[in-house]
Design a protein around this motif. Structure first.
Motif, PDB file in Angstrom:
ATOM      1  N   LYS A 118       0.835  -1.201   0.000  1.00  0.00           N
ATOM      2  CA  LYS A 118       0.000   0.000   0.000  1.00  0.00           C
ATOM      3  C   LYS A 118       0.872   1.254   0.000  1.00  0.00           C
ATOM      4  CE  LYS A 118      -3.983   2.152   0.361  1.00  0.00           C
ATOM      5  NZ  LYS A 118      -4.987   2.134  -0.728  1.00  0.00           N
ATOM      6  N   ASP A 119       1.913   1.238   0.823  1.00  0.00           N
ATOM      7  CA  ASP A 119       2.819   2.381   0.904  1.00  0.00           C
ATOM      8  C   ASP A 119       3.632   2.559  -0.378  1.00  0.00           C
ATOM      9  OD1 ASP A 119       1.928   2.863   3.442  1.00  0.00           O
ATOM     10  OD2 ASP A 119       3.649   1.943   4.446  1.00  0.00           O
ATOM     11  N   PHE A 120       3.787   1.472  -1.136  1.00  0.00           N
ATOM     12  CA  PHE A 120       4.618   1.518  -2.339  1.00  0.00           C
ATOM     13  C   PHE A 120       3.831   1.904  -3.593  1.00  0.00           C
ATOM     14  CE2 PHE A 120       7.358  -0.245  -5.725  1.00  0.00           C
ATOM     15  CZ  PHE A 120       8.579   0.261  -5.325  1.00  0.00           C
ATOM     16  N   GLU A 121       2.519   1.960  -3.492  1.00  0.00           N
ATOM     17  CA  GLU A 121       1.672   2.201  -4.666  1.00  0.00           C
ATOM     18  C   GLU A 121       2.095   3.436  -5.463  1.00  0.00           C
ATOM     19  OE1 GLU A 121      -2.357   2.399  -3.427  1.00  0.00           O
ATOM     20  OE2 GLU A 121      -2.627   0.219  -3.312  1.00  0.00           O
ATOM     21  N   LYS A 122       2.465   4.508  -4.780  1.00  0.00           N
ATOM     22  CA  LYS A 122       2.788   5.758  -5.469  1.00  0.00           C
ATOM     23  C   LYS A 122       4.096   5.705  -6.256  1.00  0.00           C
ATOM     24  CE  LYS A 122       4.676   7.630  -1.151  1.00  0.00           C
ATOM     25  NZ  LYS A 122       4.494   8.674  -0.111  1.00  0.00           N
ATOM     26  N   TYR A 123       4.883   4.613  -6.025  1.00  0.00           N
ATOM     27  CA  TYR A 123       6.156   4.493  -6.735  1.00  0.00           C
ATOM     28  C   TYR A 123       6.073   3.604  -7.973  1.00  0.00           C
ATOM     29  CZ  TYR A 123       7.945   6.313  -2.300  1.00  0.00           C
ATOM     30  OH  TYR A 123       8.174   7.086  -1.189  1.00  0.00           O
ATOM     31  N   VAL A 124       5.012   2.843  -8.091  1.00  0.00           N
ATOM     32  CA  VAL A 124       4.916   1.836  -9.160  1.00  0.00           C
ATOM     33  C   VAL A 124       4.950   2.466 -10.540  1.00  0.00           C
ATOM     34  CG1 VAL A 124       3.420   0.082 -10.188  1.00  0.00           C
ATOM     35  CG2 VAL A 124       3.720   0.161  -7.711  1.00  0.00           C
ATOM     36  N   ASP A 125       4.395   3.657 -10.676  1.00  0.00           N
ATOM     37  CA  ASP A 125       4.315   4.302 -11.993  1.00  0.00           C
ATOM     38  C   ASP A 125       5.393   5.360 -12.213  1.00  0.00           C
ATOM     39  OD1 ASP A 125       2.038   2.821 -12.794  1.00  0.00           O
ATOM     40  OD2 ASP A 125       0.756   4.144 -11.620  1.00  0.00           O
ATOM     41  N   LEU A 126       6.458   5.303 -11.423  1.00  0.00           N
ATOM     42  CA  LEU A 126       7.557   6.242 -11.643  1.00  0.00           C
ATOM     43  C   LEU A 126       8.183   6.017 -13.018  1.00  0.00           C
ATOM     44  CD1 LEU A 126       9.451   6.142  -8.206  1.00  0.00           C
ATOM     45  CD2 LEU A 126       8.204   8.094  -9.162  1.00  0.00           C
ATOM     46  N   PRO A 127       8.699   7.089 -13.651  1.00  0.00           N
ATOM     47  CA  PRO A 127       9.376   6.921 -14.943  1.00  0.00           C
ATOM     48  C   PRO A 127      10.510   5.902 -14.840  1.00  0.00           C
ATOM     49  CG  PRO A 127       9.023   9.246 -14.475  1.00  0.00           C
ATOM     50  CD  PRO A 127       8.662   8.504 -13.221  1.00  0.00           C
ATOM     51  N   GLY A 128      10.535   4.957 -15.758  1.00  0.00           N
ATOM     52  CA  GLY A 128      11.594   3.951 -15.777  1.00  0.00           C
ATOM     53  C   GLY A 128      11.245   2.640 -15.111  1.00  0.00           C
ATOM     54  N   VAL A 129      10.115   2.570 -14.412  1.00  0.00           N
ATOM     55  CA  VAL A 129       9.678   1.304 -13.815  1.00  0.00           C
ATOM     56  C   VAL A 129       8.993   0.491 -14.904  1.00  0.00           C
ATOM     57  CG1 VAL A 129       8.213   0.179 -12.102  1.00  0.00           C
ATOM     58  CG2 VAL A 129       9.412   2.293 -11.513  1.00  0.00           C
ATOM     59  N   LEU A 130       9.614  -0.624 -15.263  1.00  0.00           N
ATOM     60  CA  LEU A 130       9.121  -1.444 -16.369  1.00  0.00           C
ATOM     61  C   LEU A 130       8.167  -2.544 -15.918  1.00  0.00           C
ATOM     62  CD1 LEU A 130      12.519  -1.935 -18.258  1.00  0.00           C
ATOM     63  CD2 LEU A 130      10.815  -0.118 -18.576  1.00  0.00           C
ATOM     64  N   LYS A 131       8.355  -3.003 -14.681  1.00  0.00           N
ATOM     65  CA  LYS A 131       7.552  -4.131 -14.205  1.00  0.00           C
ATOM     66  C   LYS A 131       7.491  -4.115 -12.687  1.00  0.00           C
ATOM     67  CE  LYS A 131       7.336  -9.226 -14.350  1.00  0.00           C
ATOM     68  NZ  LYS A 131       8.002 -10.454 -14.822  1.00  0.00           N
ATOM     69  N   PHE A 132       6.368  -4.558 -12.167  1.00  0.00           N
ATOM     70  CA  PHE A 132       6.191  -4.721 -10.723  1.00  0.00           C
ATOM     71  C   PHE A 132       5.714  -6.152 -10.490  1.00  0.00           C
ATOM     72  CE2 PHE A 132       3.147  -4.965  -7.215  1.00  0.00           C
ATOM     73  CZ  PHE A 132       3.911  -4.501  -6.168  1.00  0.00           C
ATOM     74  N   GLY A 133       6.298  -6.835  -9.489  1.00  0.00           N
ATOM     75  CA  GLY A 133       5.905  -8.215  -9.233  1.00  0.00           C
ATOM     76  C   GLY A 133       5.907  -8.557  -7.753  1.00  0.00           C
ATOM     77  N   ILE A 134       5.069  -9.531  -7.384  1.00  0.00           N
ATOM     78  CA  ILE A 134       5.005 -10.060  -6.017  1.00  0.00           C
ATOM     79  C   ILE A 134       5.412 -11.528  -6.073  1.00  0.00           C
ATOM     80  CG2 ILE A 134       3.531 -10.500  -4.015  1.00  0.00           C
ATOM     81  CD1 ILE A 134       1.711  -8.238  -5.031  1.00  0.00           C
TER      82      ILE A 134
END
Length: 261
Positions: A118-134
């Protein structure tokens, strides 16, 4: 002789890291594509190490991702495997409950994954983030393009990690966030105690492998990796890529044979 070894860019290689001067075969398919390869000599050396000792894959991959690697087609089977960056120990494909209990304690002692996400949500769409995974509902990671991504954008989040009892690791283009205590070296320590292993070897290539390799009795590092080896008593391969893998495995076998003539 017990050998704990990382897999990706240590034993197997993706299309991006293939050596054209080494004979290799496909060892992993995913969604209909060939995605990972292993050299023929590496196959031979792992079989030899299995004959004279025990080779234990120790990977950041989840168990599901590990199972995509088809060692069986080359007649290689592992009685013990460590997956999920130390979050899971398998014995003949069954979860080792004694370690699973320790992992649950670590999770309870650390901030809950859902809160961290939840705290990390605002970072997922930062420029240069290509993928997010759990990974296995245990930790999470991002894949970034460092030509665009500025890691300093995470500074505020990084400051929170210590009090939340989480760790951050960078490995190539991936940045991992894990509960403090979920690590390859801790899983190895637990397994060594269970199996009464007094001496072991570790092989790795990345910063994720550093403590695993440093804490081993004999540590081996691939030259192409991003592991810091200055002032460390570690054995570094003379070559990169598959040549480096073959060099390390052959050296381990030769050292064993020299001592056990």
């Amino acid at each position: 002789m017990y050998i704990f070894s990382d897999l990706d860019r240590t034993i197997i290689y993706s299309n991006k890291f293939l050596d054209t001067d080494v004979k290799y075969q496909n060892i992993e398919k995913h969604e209909g594509r060939d995605i990972s390869y292993i050299s023929l000599k590496t196959i031979k050396y792992i079989k030899k190490l299995q004959d004279i000792g025990m080779f234990i894959p120790t990977t950041t991959r989840t168990t599901e991702q590990f199972n995509r690697i088809n060692f069986n087609q080359y007649g290689i089977n592992f009685s013990w495997v460590i997956t999920t960056n130390g979050g899971c120990i398998l014995n003949n494909n069954k979860v080792l409950e004694s370690w699973n209990e320790e992992v649950e304690k670590i999770k309870k002692n650390s901030c809950d994954l859902e809160i961290m996400l939840k705290d990390f949500e605002k970072y997922v769409d930062l420029p240069g983030v290509l993928k997010f995974g759990i990974a296995s509902e245990l930790f999470f990671y991002i894949v970034v393009d460092y030509s665009i991504f500025d890691i300093q954008c995470l500074n505020a989040y990084i400051k929170q990690l210590k009090e939340q009892k989480w760790d951050m690791y960078t490995s190539g283009r991936k940045i991992y966030f894990l509960p403090k205590g979920i690590s390859k070296e801790n899983a190895i320590k637990h397994l060594c105690e269970k199996l009464n292993i007094n001496e072991h070897i570790a092989i790795g290539d990345s910063t994720m492998d550093y403590n695993m390799v440093k804490n081993a009795d004999y540590g081996y590092v691939l030259k192409h990796g991003d592991m810091l080896t200055e002032n460390d008593d570690l054995f570094v391969s003379k070559s990169e890529g598959m040549n480096g893998t073959e060099f390390i495995l052959k050296s381990i076998i030769e050292n064993y044979q020299a001592v056990n003539i």
